[in-house]
Write an enzyme that holds these catalytic residues in place. Sequence first.
Site, PDB file in Angstrom:
ATOM      1  N   LYS A  92      -3.322   3.226 -10.807  1.00 48.16           N
ATOM      2  CA  LYS A  92      -2.192   3.302  -9.886  1.00 48.16           C
ATOM      3  C   LYS A  92      -0.907   3.067 -10.658  1.00 48.16           C
ATOM      4  O   LYS A  92      -0.677   1.982 -11.191  1.00 48.16           O
ATOM      5  CB  LYS A  92      -2.349   2.266  -8.771  1.00 48.16           C
ATOM      6  CG  LYS A  92      -1.269   2.323  -7.712  1.00 48.16           C
ATOM      7  CD  LYS A  92      -1.606   1.400  -6.554  1.00 48.16           C
ATOM      8  CE  LYS A  92      -0.606   1.535  -5.418  1.00 48.16           C
ATOM      9  NZ  LYS A  92      -0.978   0.693  -4.251  1.00 48.16           N
ATOM     10  N   ASP A  96      -3.566  -0.688  -0.815  1.00 42.35           N
ATOM     11  CA  ASP A  96      -2.097  -0.693  -0.811  1.00 42.35           C
ATOM     12  C   ASP A  96      -1.530  -2.039  -0.355  1.00 42.35           C
ATOM     13  O   ASP A  96      -1.124  -2.200   0.795  1.00 42.35           O
ATOM     14  CB  ASP A  96      -1.546   0.428   0.074  1.00 42.35           C
ATOM     15  CG  ASP A  96      -1.852   1.803  -0.475  1.00 42.35           C
ATOM     16  OD1 ASP A  96      -2.204   1.894  -1.669  1.00 42.35           O
ATOM     17  OD2 ASP A  96      -1.746   2.787   0.276  1.00 42.35           O
ATOM     18  N   ALA A 111       3.603   4.883  -5.195  1.00 43.63           N
ATOM     19  CA  ALA A 111       2.857   5.034  -6.446  1.00 43.63           C
ATOM     20  C   ALA A 111       2.150   6.383  -6.515  1.00 43.63           C
ATOM     21  O   ALA A 111       1.991   7.078  -5.509  1.00 43.63           O
ATOM     22  CB  ALA A 111       1.828   3.905  -6.576  1.00 43.63           C
ATOM     23  N   ASP A 118       1.672  -4.030   5.983  1.00 48.65           N
ATOM     24  CA  ASP A 118       1.873  -2.591   6.220  1.00 48.65           C
ATOM     25  C   ASP A 118       0.541  -1.931   6.549  1.00 48.65           C
ATOM     26  O   ASP A 118       0.286  -0.791   6.179  1.00 48.65           O
ATOM     27  CB  ASP A 118       2.511  -1.941   4.985  1.00 48.65           C
ATOM     28  CG  ASP A 118       2.997  -0.514   5.255  1.00 48.65           C
ATOM     29  OD1 ASP A 118       3.464  -0.243   6.377  1.00 48.65           O
ATOM     30  OD2 ASP A 118       2.904   0.336   4.352  1.00 48.65           O
ATOM     31  N   LYS A 166       4.172   6.870  -1.195  1.00 47.45           N
ATOM     32  CA  LYS A 166       5.558   6.446  -1.104  1.00 47.45           C
ATOM     33  C   LYS A 166       5.929   5.433  -2.169  1.00 47.45           C
ATOM     34  O   LYS A 166       7.103   5.219  -2.447  1.00 47.45           O
ATOM     35  CB  LYS A 166       5.820   5.850   0.285  1.00 47.45           C
ATOM     36  CG  LYS A 166       4.924   4.662   0.643  1.00 47.45           C
ATOM     37  CD  LYS A 166       5.099   4.290   2.103  1.00 47.45           C
ATOM     38  CE  LYS A 166       4.158   3.156   2.499  1.00 47.45           C
ATOM     39  NZ  LYS A 166       4.248   2.835   3.945  1.00 47.45           N
ATOM     40  N   VAL A 176     -12.681   3.721  -4.935  1.00 47.98           N
ATOM     41  CA  VAL A 176     -13.486   3.617  -3.713  1.00 47.98           C
ATOM     42  C   VAL A 176     -14.007   5.005  -3.358  1.00 47.98           C
ATOM     43  O   VAL A 176     -13.236   5.958  -3.206  1.00 47.98           O
ATOM     44  CB  VAL A 176     -12.648   3.050  -2.551  1.00 47.98           C
ATOM     45  CG1 VAL A 176     -13.501   2.956  -1.286  1.00 47.98           C
ATOM     46  CG2 VAL A 176     -12.100   1.673  -2.918  1.00 47.98           C
TER      47      VAL A 176
END
Length: 286
Positions: free
Chosen positions: A44, A189, A29, A168, A27, A124
């Site tokens: 990113k 994020d 990147a 978030d 939403k 990761v």
Amino acid sequence: MKAPPRLQSLIEEGLIDTVVRQLMSGKEAMVYVVRCGDETRCAKIYKEATQRSFRQAVDYTENRRVKNSRQARAMAKGTKFGRQAQEAAWQSAEVDALYRLAAAGVRVPQPHNFHDGVLLMELVTDAHGDAAPRLNDVSFTPEAARAHHATLLVEVVRMLGAGVVHGDLSEFNILLGHVDGADGPVIIDLPQAVDAAGNNHAQRMLLRDVANLRDFFGQFAPELLATSHGPEIWDLYQRGMLDTDVALTGHFARPQGAVDLGGVLREIGDAQAEEQARRLRMQSAA
């Protein structure tokens, strides 16, 4: 694969050698797997504000630091320069949070560079070297659910100790990966991360983050649904007693007493201010 235009400048600067593949599009990147010398990392690319489904709500941007008072005034007025400054602050928030949390020992991807709106960081992976899955793509036994829930509560406490609330946090931005030689949840994020002490909405966001963890893992271990770790963690934080060594009980007795009318009015005022700011942004964009 052919390098996206936004990554071309990083290739020219020698920060990236090749682009391997697109990893995901979210939403806020798009993320690509890239090669940097002998290492595989991820890049990113932040989407423009008009393309993001996650908006820069006043709740998240409150009291965010900017370079100077001119930028702050421009951001408040919603000018073109102000919107550019706000966009830069939004992108750099994740970079700042990652460096702060990595230094505090939180399980987050290690950031490596930030250039032209692109964040280069650790890719990761799982124990086999493949891109780590998100929690929402994994099923757990009750024992594993309880263990990962407990681990993430410690990470939330460690984040709060570093002065950061994710804002978030959910099963959609936690990976089950291999970091620092150990398997387990990895938090990702963070552009919406807020300062725990400097943002009036930090408590509400922390409670929501912890509730999201409870609700997700409660699908696999239903007894977790009866816990109340969020209020307990925030109470300990406010009293200066929060530490990763503190044994959380999951129970919290809310103090009985008169309703905090002032607090209710402040929440109403915050909502009105957010709506006013939203209308100003819409007028500026028109």
